[in-house]
Design a protein around this motif. Structure first.
Motif, PDB file in Angstrom:
ATOM      1  N   TYR A 101      30.115 -40.228 -34.577  1.00  0.00           N
ATOM      2  CA  TYR A 101      29.370 -38.985 -34.374  1.00  0.00           C
ATOM      3  C   TYR A 101      30.142 -38.035 -33.445  1.00  0.00           C
ATOM      4  O   TYR A 101      30.290 -36.854 -33.746  1.00  0.00           O
ATOM      5  CB  TYR A 101      27.982 -39.283 -33.788  1.00  0.00           C
ATOM      6  CG  TYR A 101      27.174 -38.036 -33.549  1.00  0.00           C
ATOM      7  CD1 TYR A 101      26.340 -37.518 -34.531  1.00  0.00           C
ATOM      8  CD2 TYR A 101      27.284 -37.338 -32.347  1.00  0.00           C
ATOM      9  CE1 TYR A 101      25.625 -36.352 -34.323  1.00  0.00           C
ATOM     10  CE2 TYR A 101      26.580 -36.166 -32.131  1.00  0.00           C
ATOM     11  CZ  TYR A 101      25.754 -35.680 -33.124  1.00  0.00           C
ATOM     12  OH  TYR A 101      25.064 -34.514 -32.913  1.00  0.00           O
ATOM     13  N   VAL A 102      30.631 -38.567 -32.327  1.00  0.00           N
ATOM     14  CA  VAL A 102      31.354 -37.722 -31.366  1.00  0.00           C
ATOM     15  C   VAL A 102      32.631 -37.181 -32.008  1.00  0.00           C
ATOM     16  O   VAL A 102      32.989 -36.012 -31.829  1.00  0.00           O
ATOM     17  CB  VAL A 102      31.674 -38.495 -30.066  1.00  0.00           C
ATOM     18  CG1 VAL A 102      32.524 -37.651 -29.129  1.00  0.00           C
ATOM     19  CG2 VAL A 102      30.383 -38.903 -29.362  1.00  0.00           C
ATOM     20  N   THR A 103      33.328 -38.027 -32.775  1.00  0.00           N
ATOM     21  CA  THR A 103      34.549 -37.584 -33.437  1.00  0.00           C
ATOM     22  C   THR A 103      34.255 -36.447 -34.418  1.00  0.00           C
ATOM     23  O   THR A 103      34.963 -35.442 -34.460  1.00  0.00           O
ATOM     24  CB  THR A 103      35.204 -38.761 -34.181  1.00  0.00           C
ATOM     25  OG1 THR A 103      35.416 -39.831 -33.252  1.00  0.00           O
ATOM     26  CG2 THR A 103      36.530 -38.358 -34.783  1.00  0.00           C
ATOM     27  N   ALA A 104      33.192 -36.597 -35.184  1.00  0.00           N
ATOM     28  CA  ALA A 104      32.877 -35.608 -36.230  1.00  0.00           C
ATOM     29  C   ALA A 104      32.290 -34.321 -35.656  1.00  0.00           C
ATOM     30  O   ALA A 104      32.365 -33.270 -36.289  1.00  0.00           O
ATOM     31  CB  ALA A 104      31.898 -36.215 -37.238  1.00  0.00           C
ATOM     32  N   ASN A 105      31.710 -34.408 -34.459  1.00  0.00           N
ATOM     33  CA  ASN A 105      31.026 -33.250 -33.881  1.00  0.00           C
ATOM     34  C   ASN A 105      31.587 -32.908 -32.503  1.00  0.00           C
ATOM     35  O   ASN A 105      30.852 -32.443 -31.627  1.00  0.00           O
ATOM     36  CB  ASN A 105      29.518 -33.541 -33.751  1.00  0.00           C
ATOM     37  CG  ASN A 105      28.865 -33.798 -35.085  1.00  0.00           C
ATOM     38  OD1 ASN A 105      28.503 -32.862 -35.801  1.00  0.00           O
ATOM     39  ND2 ASN A 105      28.748 -35.067 -35.463  1.00  0.00           N
ATOM     40  N   TYR A 106      32.898 -33.140 -32.329  1.00  0.00           N
ATOM     41  CA  TYR A 106      33.459 -33.099 -30.981  1.00  0.00           C
ATOM     42  C   TYR A 106      33.197 -31.806 -30.221  1.00  0.00           C
ATOM     43  O   TYR A 106      32.687 -31.836 -29.090  1.00  0.00           O
ATOM     44  CB  TYR A 106      34.969 -33.375 -31.014  1.00  0.00           C
ATOM     45  CG  TYR A 106      35.543 -33.290 -29.622  1.00  0.00           C
ATOM     46  CD1 TYR A 106      35.315 -34.307 -28.709  1.00  0.00           C
ATOM     47  CD2 TYR A 106      36.260 -32.179 -29.205  1.00  0.00           C
ATOM     48  CE1 TYR A 106      35.778 -34.227 -27.417  1.00  0.00           C
ATOM     49  CE2 TYR A 106      36.739 -32.088 -27.907  1.00  0.00           C
ATOM     50  CZ  TYR A 106      36.492 -33.116 -27.021  1.00  0.00           C
ATOM     51  OH  TYR A 106      36.936 -33.024 -25.738  1.00  0.00           O
ATOM     52  N   GLU A 107      33.519 -30.660 -30.824  1.00  0.00           N
ATOM     53  CA  GLU A 107      33.423 -29.390 -30.081  1.00  0.00           C
ATOM     54  C   GLU A 107      32.016 -29.147 -29.551  1.00  0.00           C
ATOM     55  O   GLU A 107      31.819 -28.855 -28.380  1.00  0.00           O
ATOM     56  CB  GLU A 107      33.859 -28.215 -30.963  1.00  0.00           C
ATOM     57  CG  GLU A 107      35.346 -28.161 -31.257  1.00  0.00           C
ATOM     58  CD  GLU A 107      36.193 -28.047 -30.008  1.00  0.00           C
ATOM     59  OE1 GLU A 107      35.698 -27.517 -28.996  1.00  0.00           O
ATOM     60  OE2 GLU A 107      37.348 -28.513 -30.035  1.00  0.00           O
ATOM     61  N   GLY A 108      31.060 -29.257 -30.442  1.00  0.00           N
ATOM     62  CA  GLY A 108      29.680 -28.996 -30.046  1.00  0.00           C
ATOM     63  C   GLY A 108      29.164 -30.027 -29.056  1.00  0.00           C
ATOM     64  O   GLY A 108      28.546 -29.676 -28.059  1.00  0.00           O
ATOM     65  N   TYR A 109      29.462 -31.312 -29.329  1.00  0.00           N
ATOM     66  CA  TYR A 109      28.946 -32.366 -28.462  1.00  0.00           C
ATOM     67  C   TYR A 109      29.520 -32.238 -27.051  1.00  0.00           C
ATOM     68  O   TYR A 109      28.783 -32.323 -26.061  1.00  0.00           O
ATOM     69  CB  TYR A 109      29.274 -33.735 -29.058  1.00  0.00           C
ATOM     70  CG  TYR A 109      28.717 -34.881 -28.252  1.00  0.00           C
ATOM     71  CD1 TYR A 109      27.358 -35.154 -28.270  1.00  0.00           C
ATOM     72  CD2 TYR A 109      29.526 -35.661 -27.452  1.00  0.00           C
ATOM     73  CE1 TYR A 109      26.828 -36.189 -27.518  1.00  0.00           C
ATOM     74  CE2 TYR A 109      29.017 -36.702 -26.690  1.00  0.00           C
ATOM     75  CZ  TYR A 109      27.667 -36.964 -26.730  1.00  0.00           C
ATOM     76  OH  TYR A 109      27.150 -37.978 -25.976  1.00  0.00           O
TER      77      TYR A 109
END
Lengths: 200, 200
Positions: A101-109
Motif C-alpha cells: 500500500y505504501v509503495t503504491a501510494n507513496y506520495e500521498g501517504y
C-alpha cells in the motif's frame, strides 16, 4: 428513474456522487502530496465545477479530511490479515499489504503522515485513530496471546513498533536500495515479538 | 570596564546577553509547550522589555528556532556516551541520558517533536539534523562495527530504531506506569542489535 446520461448525471444521488469524487481524490493522492491535491485538480478530473465541489465538501480542509478518512479506510481494509493461519503468518500477510500500500501510494501517504504528525489537527486525529485501529488489531487478531499477551507493557511495545514500522516502510519506499522487500518484511514482522520479549 | 550593576546590565555583551536569554528560554521550555513559551513570558522572567527581545531574536518564529537549536545542542551534549567501555554499555549510558532528558523536559520536548514533524519547516530541519547527529554517533562511536557495521541496510535499521525510541520514550514519559525505567532502557538498548540482525 433516469432517462438519459445528462439527466442521470445531474440526478445522481448526492451520497453516491460524493463517494465517486472521494474515490477519484484518493486515486489522485497516490502520486501527489495532499497540498497538490487541490479542488481545482479534482474539478478538472471529475469534469464538474469548483462550485459543485465546494457544495459537496465545504472547503479545502474539509475536502482533504474526507479524502484522508477514505484513504485510511482503504488502508485498514487492505491490510486486514487473512482469516486463518498462524499468528506470525497472518502478521506477515498484513505487513505485506501495508508495504505494498505504501509503495503504491507513496506520495500521498507520506504527505498525510507529515501533515498528521504536525499542525493539521483533524489529520492528526485521523492518523491517531488509524494507528489505534491497527494496534488494536494486533491484539484482537491474536486473542489467545500466542504472539503477544495484551498488557500495558505490550501495548507500549506495539506503539513503539508502529512508529518504527511507519518510518522503516516510508524510508524504504522512498529509496528501496538497501534491502529487498522480503528483508524489510522479515524485519518488520520479526521485530514485533522481539520487542515484546524485551518489554514484557 | 563596567562601573555598576545598572550600567553592566545595559552594557552586557549582546552575544552573552542573547545566550543568557536562550538559557532562560530552554529552562522555561522544560515544563511548557513551545506555544506556551511566548516572548511576553520570557520578557517577564528576564525582566526586560518585549522590544529588546524582538531586537535580539527578530520575532516569535526566530525566537523559537533559536531556543530549539539550543535545546537540541543540550540534548546532543547530554546524551554523549562515555569515552570508554563496551559498545553496548556506552549505548545504554547514552540512552539513559536520553530517557532522563525527555523525563526532565517532557512538555517542551514533546511539543518540539510534534511541531517538527509537521508544518514548522525550520523546526523540522532542526529535528532532522538532531536525528542525523544522533544516528551518525551510533556509527562513529562504534567505528569497529562491534555492534553495528555501517551499511545502507543498518542505516535504515537505525533510522527505524530512532523513530521507535522517540515514540517509546515519549509515551513512557507521559505515563510511566506499564514498565520501569530499567525495563524501558533494556528494551531500547537491546532492540538496536536485534533490529540490525533482522535487517543485515
Amino acid at each position: 428513474m433516469t432517462t438519459g446520461t445528462a439527466s442521470a448525471r445531474t440526478r445522481l444521488d448526492p451520497a453516491r456522487r460524493r463517494t465517486q469524487l472521494l474515490d477519484l481524490g484518493v486515486g489522485l493522492l497516490a502520486t501527489r502530496t495532499l497540498d497538490e491535491l487541490t479542488i481545482d485538480l479534482l474539478a478538472e478530473r471529475a469534469g464538474i465545477s469548483r462550485g459543485l465541489l465546494y457544495h459537496y465538501f465545504g472547503g479545502k480542509h474539509a475536502f482533504h479530511e474526507a479524502v484522508v478518512r477514505r484513504a485510511v479506510e482503504d488502508l485498514v481494509a487492505q491490510t486486514a490479515p487473512p482469516a486463518g493461519g498462524e499468528p506470525l503468518e497472518r502478521l506477515l500477510a498484513s505487513m505485506t499489504s501495508y508495504v505494498d500500500y505504501v509503495t503504491a501510494n507513496y506520495e500521498g501517504y507520506a504527505s498525510i503522515v507529515r501533515a498528521a504528525q504536525g499542525g493539521h489537527e483533524a489529520l492528526r486525529r485521523l492518523h491517531e485513530q488509524a494507528r489505534n485501529v491497527l494496534t488494536d488489531r494486533i491484539f484482537t487478531e491474536d486473542a489467545q496471546g500466542a504472539v503477544i499477551p495484551d498488557t500495558p507493557a505490550t501495548r507500549l511495545a506495539v506503539r513503539g513498533w508502529s512508529a518504527m514500522t511507519e518510518e522503516l516502510v516510508l524510508t524504504w519506499a522512498a529509496d528501496p536500495g538497501p534491502v529487498t522487500r522480503d528483508q524489510l518484511l522479515a524485519a518488520v514482522t520479526g521485530s514485533l515479538p522481539a520487542l515484546v520479549d524485551l518489554l514484557r
